[in-house]
Scaffold this motif. Structure first.
Motif, PDB file in Angstrom:
ATOM      1  N   THR A 117      -4.877   2.642   0.278  1.00  0.00           N
ATOM      2  CA  THR A 117      -4.329   2.856   1.704  1.00  0.00           C
ATOM      3  C   THR A 117      -5.392   1.910   2.917  1.00  0.00           C
ATOM      4  O   THR A 117      -6.120   1.315   2.395  1.00  0.00           O
ATOM      5  CB  THR A 117      -5.664   4.306   2.168  1.00  0.00           C
ATOM      6  N   TYR A 132       0.792  -1.535  -0.038  1.00  0.00           N
ATOM      7  CA  TYR A 132       0.024   0.377  -0.038  1.00  0.00           C
ATOM      8  C   TYR A 132       0.716   1.195  -0.239  1.00  0.00           C
ATOM      9  O   TYR A 132       2.131   1.024   0.337  1.00  0.00           O
ATOM     10  CB  TYR A 132      -0.440  -0.075   1.153  1.00  0.00           C
ATOM     11  N   VAL A 181      -0.030   4.036   2.004  1.00  0.00           N
ATOM     12  CA  VAL A 181      -0.568   4.372   3.528  1.00  0.00           C
ATOM     13  C   VAL A 181      -1.204   2.882   4.111  1.00  0.00           C
ATOM     14  O   VAL A 181      -2.239   2.585   3.804  1.00  0.00           O
ATOM     15  CB  VAL A 181      -1.088   5.515   3.544  1.00  0.00           C
ATOM     16  N   ILE A 224     -11.396   1.644   1.157  1.00  0.00           N
ATOM     17  CA  ILE A 224     -10.370   1.305   2.269  1.00  0.00           C
ATOM     18  C   ILE A 224     -10.238   0.031   2.908  1.00  0.00           C
ATOM     19  O   ILE A 224     -10.826  -1.105   3.076  1.00  0.00           O
ATOM     20  CB  ILE A 224     -10.291   2.499   3.104  1.00  0.00           C
ATOM     21  N   ALA A 231      -7.008  10.377   2.863  1.00  0.00           N
ATOM     22  CA  ALA A 231      -5.813  10.082   1.999  1.00  0.00           C
ATOM     23  C   ALA A 231      -6.518   8.816   0.734  1.00  0.00           C
ATOM     24  O   ALA A 231      -5.555   9.403  -0.365  1.00  0.00           O
ATOM     25  CB  ALA A 231      -5.009   8.214   2.742  1.00  0.00           C
ATOM     26  N   ALA A 264      -7.523   7.896   7.300  1.00  0.00           N
ATOM     27  CA  ALA A 264      -7.491   7.195   6.356  1.00  0.00           C
ATOM     28  C   ALA A 264      -8.448   7.830   4.882  1.00  0.00           C
ATOM     29  O   ALA A 264      -8.121   7.205   3.999  1.00  0.00           O
ATOM     30  CB  ALA A 264      -7.951   5.765   6.191  1.00  0.00           C
TER      31      ALA A 264
END
Length: 481
Positions: A30, A5, A7, A108, A23, A20
Motif C-alpha cells: 500500500t 503497488y 493499492v 505504508i 489495506a 491504508a
C-alpha cells in the motif's frame, strides 16, 4: 520503471489513512499520496482543532459562571487568542505526527506530491499545484516523491474544501473560511456568520464565548437544517440566550468591504434588506468535493454535483478506480469516510460478509453550546415516508446528573416505528450529547426494539439515563417526569 503497488490511496485524511492501514493489515502492498499534510482537513483544519478551540470556550463559559457553583475566582478570567490558537494547533501537530507514525508502523509508503490519474491503474505524482495551507515541514523521512506509480486498485480520497458564493468569495482578510476562523491573529469585536450548518454554528458558538458580537444568517427556516425541527428550535433558543443573533429565511446578498470591516446586506424572504457592519464575515455555506485536476474527465469517471459517483462499495464506473469520503458525496463526515474506506478495501480484498454502508445509521454531531447530536430519521421525514410512529421526549431538567452539573437545559427525543418497535431516529440537544448518541447508533445497528431498550439497565446518576426515559416516554411508561 514505475513503482507498483496493490493499492494506492490519493489523500491522507481520515478516510485515506484509515483505508491504508486496513489495506496493510490485509496484506496488500500500500501507498498513500499526500500533497499538504498527513491527516487531511479533519485532523489539521477541521474536526480536531475546532474541538480544541471549543474546549477553551467551554472552560471560559464555566469560569464566567463560577458563582453558580459556589466558587469565586480571584481575578478576571480572560482569553488570550494567541494562546488559545496555539493550543489548538499543538493538538493538531501531535496527531499529525501520530499519523506519520502509523504509516511507518504499518509499512505504508508515503508519496509526497499531487497525484493525477493518467490511465486506469496509473498515476503521475508532481509538485503541488498550489501552496500548502500547512506544509509538512520538514518532509517526513522515508517519503517518496514525484514520479509514475501503478496499482491494481486506486482509491480517491481527496476530501472537500469550503464552497464559495459568487461575489462573496473569501479573501483571507475580511471574509474568512474555517481556515482563517481557526487561527485568528486577533479577536474581532463583531462577526457575521453566513450559514448555520455544523461549521457555521460551531464557530458562532466559539466566538460568542470569546465575547464577540455574533450574527448568524441562514437561508432555511431553521438553523442546522438537517436536524429535527424540535431539536433545532430548542438549540436556537439556547444560543440566543447566550447572546447570538440569528436571522433565518434570509441570505447575504452582497458584502461591501471597508479598510478593516465589512457591511453585509441581508435580504429576508419578503425582499426587505438590512445592513450589518462587522469586523469580519465567516463564509460557512457548505463544502464541495476536490475533484479537479485529478484526470477524472479523461478517464470518463462519472461525477454528480461536484462529487464522484460510487456504488455501495466505493466503486466508480471505471474498473480499478474507487472513491471514498467527502469526494464521494454526503454526508461529509470523517467517521463516514473512515467506515466507507474500510468497506471499500475489505471488498477489494475479498473479506467475506462485507455490507454496503447504511447511511441512515450515520450519526451527526455539532459541538456548539449546547451540543446537538442525531441519528436516523427526523420526525418530519418519518411522517413524510408514511410511517406510523411513536415519539418519546425527555428533558434534561428532570435528570439528577444534569442538574448537578449545572447543565439542565436540553432534551432527548426518540422515534419508533409503531408497528415493529424499531428505533428509527434519535435526536439530542444538551451537554455531552455527542458522547451519548453512540448508544442509540449501536442499538439501531443491532436492530434493537423498544422492549430491549426498556430492559437495559442504565447507570445512575448519569446523563445516559435520559435515553431510557425517552424510550419509556414514547410508550407511556416514563418514570421520572
Amino acid at each position: 520503471m514505475a513503482q507498483s503497488y496493490d493499492v494506492i490511496i490519493i489523500g491522507s485524511g481520515p478516510g485515506g489513512y484509515v483505508t491504508a492501514i486496513r489495506a496493510a493489515q490485509l496484506g496488500l502492498k500500500t501507498a498513500i499520496v499526500e500533497r499538504e499534510h498527513l491527516g487531511g482537513i479533519c485532523l489539521n483544519w477541521g474536526c480536531i482543532p475546532t474541538k480544541a478551540l471549543l474546549r477553551s470556550a467551554e472552560i471560559l463559559d464555566h469560569a464566567n459562571h463560577a458563582k453558580a457553583y459556589g466558587l469565586t475566582l480571584n481575578g478576571t478570567m480572560t482569553a488570550d487568542v494567541k494562546d488559545v490558537v496555539a493550543r489548538s494547533r499543538g493538538v493538531s501537530a501531535r496527531l499529525n505526527g501520530g499519523v506519520a507514525f502509523l504509516m511507518k508502523k504499518n509499512k505504508i509508503d508515503v508519496i509526497w506530491g499531487e497525484a493525477k490519474l493518467t490511465k486506469p491503474g496509473e498515476i503521475v505524482v508532481g509538485a503541488p499545484s498550489k501552496p500548502a495551507v500547512q506544509p509538512q515541514n520538514p518532509v517526513p523521512k522515508g517519503v517518496l516523491g514525484e514520479g509514475t506509480y501503478t496499482a491494481k486498485h486506486i482509491i480517491v480520497a481527496t476530501g472537500a474544501r469550503p464552497r464559495a458564493l459568487p461575489g462573496i468569495e473569501p479573501d483571507g482578510k475580511l471574509i474568512w473560511t474555517y481556515f482563517e476562523a481557526m487561527k485568528p491573529d486577533f479577536m474581532p469585536k463583531s462577526l457575521v456568520v453566513m450559514g448555520s450548518g455544523a461549521i457555521g454554528i460551531e464557530f458562532a458558538s466559539f466566538y460568542r464565548s470569546m465575547g464577540v458580537d455574533v450574527t448568524v444568517v441562514e437561508l432555511m427556516p431553521n438553523i442546522m437544517p438537517v436536524e429535527d425541527v424540535e431539536i433545532s428550535t430548542f438549540a436556537r433558543k439556547q444560543l440566543e440566550k447566550r447572546g447570538l443573533k440569528i436571522i433565518t429565511e434570509a441570505k447575504v446578498s452582497k458584502v461591501e468591504k471597508g479598510a478593516n470591516a465589512i457591511t453585509a446586506h441581508v435580504e429576508t424572504k419578503d425582499g426587505k434588506v438590512q445592513t450589518i457592519t462587522a469586523d469580519r464575515l465567516i463564509s460557512a455555506v457548505g463544502v464541495q468535493g476536490n475533484i479537479e485536476n485529478l484526470g477524472l474527465e479523461a478517464l470518463g469517471v462519472k461525477t454528480d454535483r461536484g462529487c464522484i459517483v460510487i456504488d455501495g462499495y466505493g466503486k466508480t464506473n471505471v474498473p480499478g478506480l474507487y472513491a471514498i469520503g467527502d469526494v464521494a458525496g454526503p454526508p461529509m463526515l470523517a467517521h463516514k469516510a473512515e467506515h466507507e474506506g474500510v468497506i471499500c478495501i475489505e471488498k477489494i480484498a475479498g473479506v467475506p460478509g462485507v455490507h454496503p454502508m447504511d447511511k441512515a445509521k450515520i450519526p451527526g454531531c455539532t459541538y456548539c453550546n449546547p451540543q446537538v447530536a442525531s441519528v436516523g430519521l427526523t420526525e418530519a421525514k418519518a411522517k413524510a415516508e408514511g410511517r406510523d410512529i411513536r415519539v418519546g421526549r425527555y428533558s434534561f431538567a428532570a435528570n439528577g446528573k444534569a442538574i448537578a452539573l449545572g447543565e439542565d437545559q436540553g432534551m432527548i427525543k426518540t422515534i419508533f416505528d409503531k408497528k415493529t418497535g424499531e428505533l428509527i431516529g434519535a435526536h439530542m440537544v444538551g451537554a455531552e450529547v455527542t458522547e451519548l448518541i453512540q448508544g442509540f447508533v449501536v442499538a439501531m445497528n443491532l436492530e434493537t426494539t423498544e422492549e430491549e431498550l426498556m430492559h437495559t439497565i442504565f447507570p445512575h446518576p448519569t446523563l445516559s439515563e435520559m435515553m431510557k426515559e425517552s424510550v419509556l416516554d414514547a410508550y407511556g411508561k416514563v418514570l421520572n417526569a
